[in-house]
Motif scaffolding. Structure first.
Motif, PDB file in Angstrom:
ATOM      1  N   LYS A  31      32.142  47.563  27.199  1.00 10.02           N
ATOM      2  CA  LYS A  31      32.947  46.956  26.137  1.00 10.02           C
ATOM      3  C   LYS A  31      34.125  46.146  26.672  1.00 10.02           C
ATOM      4  CE  LYS A  31      32.002  50.516  22.719  1.00 10.02           C
ATOM      5  NZ  LYS A  31      32.574  51.646  21.978  1.00 10.02           N
ATOM      6  N   VAL A  32      34.759  46.612  27.746  1.00 10.53           N
ATOM      7  CA  VAL A  32      36.036  46.050  28.188  1.00 10.53           C
ATOM      8  C   VAL A  32      35.894  44.970  29.261  1.00 10.53           C
ATOM      9  CG1 VAL A  32      38.218  46.684  29.302  1.00 10.53           C
ATOM     10  CG2 VAL A  32      37.263  48.132  27.535  1.00 10.53           C
ATOM     11  N   ILE A  33      34.920  45.095  30.133  1.00 12.61           N
ATOM     12  CA  ILE A  33      34.799  44.189  31.267  1.00 12.61           C
ATOM     13  C   ILE A  33      34.657  42.721  30.855  1.00 12.61           C
ATOM     14  CG2 ILE A  33      33.300  43.595  33.227  1.00 12.61           C
ATOM     15  CD1 ILE A  33      35.075  45.989  33.800  1.00 12.61           C
ATOM     16  N   PRO A  34      33.881  42.368  29.814  1.00 11.22           N
ATOM     17  CA  PRO A  34      33.815  40.944  29.448  1.00 11.22           C
ATOM     18  C   PRO A  34      35.184  40.334  29.113  1.00 11.22           C
ATOM     19  CG  PRO A  34      32.026  42.101  28.414  1.00 11.22           C
ATOM     20  CD  PRO A  34      32.899  43.139  29.039  1.00 11.22           C
ATOM     21  N   ALA A  35      36.068  41.104  28.495  1.00 10.65           N
ATOM     22  CA  ALA A  35      37.409  40.587  28.199  1.00 10.65           C
ATOM     23  C   ALA A  35      38.184  40.324  29.497  1.00 10.65           C
ATOM     24  CB  ALA A  35      38.167  41.571  27.329  1.00 10.65           C
ATOM     25  N   PHE A  36      38.067  41.226  30.460  1.00 11.64           N
ATOM     26  CA  PHE A  36      38.741  41.009  31.746  1.00 11.64           C
ATOM     27  C   PHE A  36      38.171  39.804  32.487  1.00 11.64           C
ATOM     28  CE2 PHE A  36      40.091  45.530  31.452  1.00 11.64           C
ATOM     29  CZ  PHE A  36      41.448  45.302  31.558  1.00 11.64           C
ATOM     30  N   VAL A  37      36.862  39.622  32.403  1.00 12.43           N
ATOM     31  CA  VAL A  37      36.242  38.463  33.059  1.00 12.43           C
ATOM     32  C   VAL A  37      36.756  37.167  32.435  1.00 12.43           C
ATOM     33  CG1 VAL A  37      34.049  37.257  33.399  1.00 12.43           C
ATOM     34  CG2 VAL A  37      34.207  39.702  33.868  1.00 12.43           C
ATOM     35  N   MET A  38      36.814  37.133  31.115  1.00 10.95           N
ATOM     36  CA  MET A  38      37.326  35.925  30.450  1.00 10.95           C
ATOM     37  C   MET A  38      38.802  35.707  30.772  1.00 10.95           C
ATOM     38  SD  MET A  38      34.709  34.655  29.211  1.00 10.95           S
ATOM     39  CE  MET A  38      35.468  33.290  28.414  1.00 10.95           C
ATOM     40  N   LEU A  39      39.574  36.788  30.870  1.00  5.41           N
ATOM     41  CA  LEU A  39      40.982  36.679  31.229  1.00  5.41           C
ATOM     42  C   LEU A  39      41.145  36.116  32.642  1.00  5.41           C
ATOM     43  CD1 LEU A  39      43.882  37.402  30.234  1.00  5.41           C
ATOM     44  CD2 LEU A  39      43.592  39.543  31.494  1.00  5.41           C
ATOM     45  N   ILE A  40      40.338  36.566  33.571  1.00  3.57           N
ATOM     46  CA  ILE A  40      40.420  36.087  34.950  1.00  3.57           C
ATOM     47  C   ILE A  40      40.018  34.622  35.030  1.00  3.57           C
ATOM     48  CG2 ILE A  40      39.350  36.313  37.224  1.00  3.57           C
ATOM     49  CD1 ILE A  40      39.212  39.345  36.609  1.00  3.57           C
ATOM     50  N   ILE A  41      38.967  34.242  34.302  1.00  9.62           N
ATOM     51  CA  ILE A  41      38.546  32.832  34.300  1.00  9.62           C
ATOM     52  C   ILE A  41      39.617  31.950  33.676  1.00  9.62           C
ATOM     53  CG2 ILE A  41      36.877  31.219  33.304  1.00  9.62           C
ATOM     54  CD1 ILE A  41      34.754  33.375  33.727  1.00  9.62           C
ATOM     55  N   SER A  42      40.214  32.411  32.573  1.00  2.00           N
ATOM     56  CA  SER A  42      41.257  31.593  31.939  1.00  2.00           C
ATOM     57  C   SER A  42      42.501  31.490  32.826  1.00  2.00           C
ATOM     58  CB  SER A  42      41.611  32.154  30.565  1.00  2.00           C
ATOM     59  OG  SER A  42      42.167  33.439  30.697  1.00  2.00           O
ATOM     60  N   PHE A  43      42.869  32.576  33.512  1.00  2.16           N
ATOM     61  CA  PHE A  43      43.975  32.482  34.472  1.00  2.16           C
ATOM     62  C   PHE A  43      43.679  31.466  35.556  1.00  2.16           C
ATOM     63  CE2 PHE A  43      46.020  36.707  33.415  1.00  2.16           C
ATOM     64  CZ  PHE A  43      47.219  36.130  33.040  1.00  2.16           C
ATOM     65  N   ASN A  44      42.443  31.459  36.012  1.00  2.00           N
ATOM     66  CA  ASN A  44      42.091  30.524  37.082  1.00  2.00           C
ATOM     67  C   ASN A  44      42.094  29.080  36.579  1.00  2.00           C
ATOM     68  OD1 ASN A  44      41.436  29.643  39.571  1.00  2.00           O
ATOM     69  ND2 ASN A  44      39.353  30.402  39.569  1.00  2.00           N
ATOM     70  N   ILE A  45      41.738  28.874  35.328  1.00  2.00           N
ATOM     71  CA  ILE A  45      41.740  27.512  34.791  1.00  2.00           C
ATOM     72  C   ILE A  45      43.166  27.036  34.513  1.00  2.00           C
ATOM     73  CG2 ILE A  45      41.093  26.135  32.761  1.00  2.00           C
ATOM     74  CD1 ILE A  45      38.468  27.743  32.711  1.00  2.00           C
ATOM     75  N   PHE A  46      43.984  27.892  33.883  1.00  2.00           N
ATOM     76  CA  PHE A  46      45.326  27.474  33.492  1.00  2.00           C
ATOM     77  C   PHE A  46      46.354  27.593  34.606  1.00  2.00           C
ATOM     78  CE2 PHE A  46      43.506  28.640  29.269  1.00  2.00           C
ATOM     79  CZ  PHE A  46      43.475  27.344  28.783  1.00  2.00           C
ATOM     80  N   PHE A  47      46.145  28.502  35.529  1.00  2.00           N
ATOM     81  CA  PHE A  47      47.051  28.673  36.671  1.00  2.00           C
ATOM     82  C   PHE A  47      46.241  28.635  37.969  1.00  2.00           C
ATOM     83  CE2 PHE A  47      48.809  31.276  33.165  1.00  2.00           C
ATOM     84  CZ  PHE A  47      49.942  30.519  32.907  1.00  2.00           C
ATOM     85  N   PRO A  48      45.834  27.462  38.392  1.00  2.00           N
ATOM     86  CA  PRO A  48      44.941  27.378  39.566  1.00  2.00           C
ATOM     87  C   PRO A  48      45.610  27.796  40.875  1.00  2.00           C
ATOM     88  CG  PRO A  48      45.558  25.192  38.814  1.00  2.00           C
ATOM     89  CD  PRO A  48      46.114  26.161  37.828  1.00  2.00           C
ATOM     90  N   ASN A  49      46.920  27.870  40.917  1.00  2.00           N
ATOM     91  CA  ASN A  49      47.591  28.257  42.158  1.00  2.00           C
ATOM     92  C   ASN A  49      47.585  29.758  42.382  1.00  2.00           C
ATOM     93  OD1 ASN A  49      48.171  25.590  42.624  1.00  2.00           O
ATOM     94  ND2 ASN A  49      50.177  25.695  41.661  1.00  2.00           N
ATOM     95  N   MET A  50      47.318  30.546  41.333  1.00  2.00           N
ATOM     96  CA  MET A  50      47.333  32.008  41.479  1.00  2.00           C
ATOM     97  C   MET A  50      46.124  32.516  42.258  1.00  2.00           C
ATOM     98  SD  MET A  50      48.791  33.341  37.833  1.00  2.00           S
ATOM     99  CE  MET A  50      48.602  35.038  38.288  1.00  2.00           C
ATOM    100  N   LEU A  51      44.945  32.080  41.869  1.00  2.00           N
ATOM    101  CA  LEU A  51      43.704  32.494  42.520  1.00  2.00           C
ATOM    102  C   LEU A  51      42.856  31.270  42.805  1.00  2.00           C
ATOM    103  CD1 LEU A  51      42.567  35.565  40.371  1.00  2.00           C
ATOM    104  CD2 LEU A  51      43.356  35.628  42.717  1.00  2.00           C
ATOM    105  N   ASP A  52      42.193  31.286  43.940  1.00  2.00           N
ATOM    106  CA  ASP A  52      41.233  30.222  44.186  1.00  2.00           C
ATOM    107  C   ASP A  52      39.862  30.671  43.680  1.00  2.00           C
ATOM    108  OD1 ASP A  52      41.096  32.163  46.072  1.00  2.00           O
ATOM    109  OD2 ASP A  52      40.684  30.839  47.746  1.00  2.00           O
ATOM    110  N   TRP A  53      38.902  29.757  43.624  1.00  4.54           N
ATOM    111  CA  TRP A  53      37.609  30.056  43.029  1.00  4.54           C
ATOM    112  C   TRP A  53      36.815  31.113  43.789  1.00  4.54           C
ATOM    113  CZ3 TRP A  53      36.353  29.531  38.275  1.00  4.54           C
ATOM    114  CH2 TRP A  53      36.946  28.545  37.500  1.00  4.54           C
ATOM    115  N   PRO A  54      36.819  31.151  45.115  1.00 11.90           N
ATOM    116  CA  PRO A  54      36.086  32.236  45.788  1.00 11.90           C
ATOM    117  C   PRO A  54      36.639  33.621  45.464  1.00 11.90           C
ATOM    118  CG  PRO A  54      36.454  30.451  47.327  1.00 11.90           C
ATOM    119  CD  PRO A  54      37.229  30.122  46.089  1.00 11.90           C
ATOM    120  N   ALA A  55      37.957  33.749  45.377  1.00  9.25           N
ATOM    121  CA  ALA A  55      38.545  35.042  45.010  1.00  9.25           C
ATOM    122  C   ALA A  55      38.199  35.399  43.571  1.00  9.25           C
ATOM    123  CB  ALA A  55      40.054  35.001  45.202  1.00  9.25           C
ATOM    124  N   THR A  56      38.204  34.412  42.703  1.00  6.97           N
ATOM    125  CA  THR A  56      37.847  34.650  41.303  1.00  6.97           C
ATOM    126  C   THR A  56      36.391  35.085  41.189  1.00  6.97           C
ATOM    127  OG1 THR A  56      39.443  32.984  40.611  1.00  6.97           O
ATOM    128  CG2 THR A  56      37.753  33.587  39.021  1.00  6.97           C
TER     129      THR A  56
END
Length: 123
Positions: free
Chosen positions: A58-83
């Motif tokens: 139930k919870v993991i899809p929300a975390f995945v979307m949160l991580i993807i949105s962080f990577n899109i809106f704040f690209p300096n926080m995480l790079d794509w391989p880490a994401t």
């Protein structure tokens, strides 16, 4: 010669992946039929694994979307391989629970629990 080795490798990989996916399907079936009774928590580890697997599904899809949105809106926080690594790790958590439940579904009950099961089967 290389083509024969490649084809045999693909066939072996296909068979082993089919076996793993069948165990995951068994785990999903076992998860659906496992009773949600709190009295079983002290007797079976399966209750805890089933609870946490349901929660992760139930919870993991929300975390995945949160991580993807962080990577899109704040690209300096995480790079794509880490994401991608973090997303694969998060997806692997419920899959690991389903795999464990699938393996557990094919094992027998411990001998200590057989009288308890027989008593509750009658009632």
């Amino acid at each position: 010669m290389c083509v024969i080795i490649y084809i045999s490798f693909i066939l072996i990989l296909r068979d082993s992946l089919g076996y793993i996916f069948s165990i995951i399907r068994q785990g999903d079936f076992y998860l659906k039929i496992w009773p949600k009774q709190k009295t079983l928590n002290c007797l079976f580890i399966d209750s805890k694994v089933a609870f946490y697997t349901r929660l992760a599904i139930k919870v993991i899809p929300a975390f995945v979307m949160l991580i993807i949105s962080f990577n899109i809106f704040f690209p300096n926080m995480l790079d794509w391989p880490a994401t991608a690594t973090l997303i694969l790790f998060l997806i692997g958590l419920p899959v690991q629970g389903l795999y464990w439940l699938g393996k557990r579904s094919s094992t027998l009950l411990p001998n200590q629990l057989l009288p308890w099961y027989a008593y509750h089967r009658k009632n």
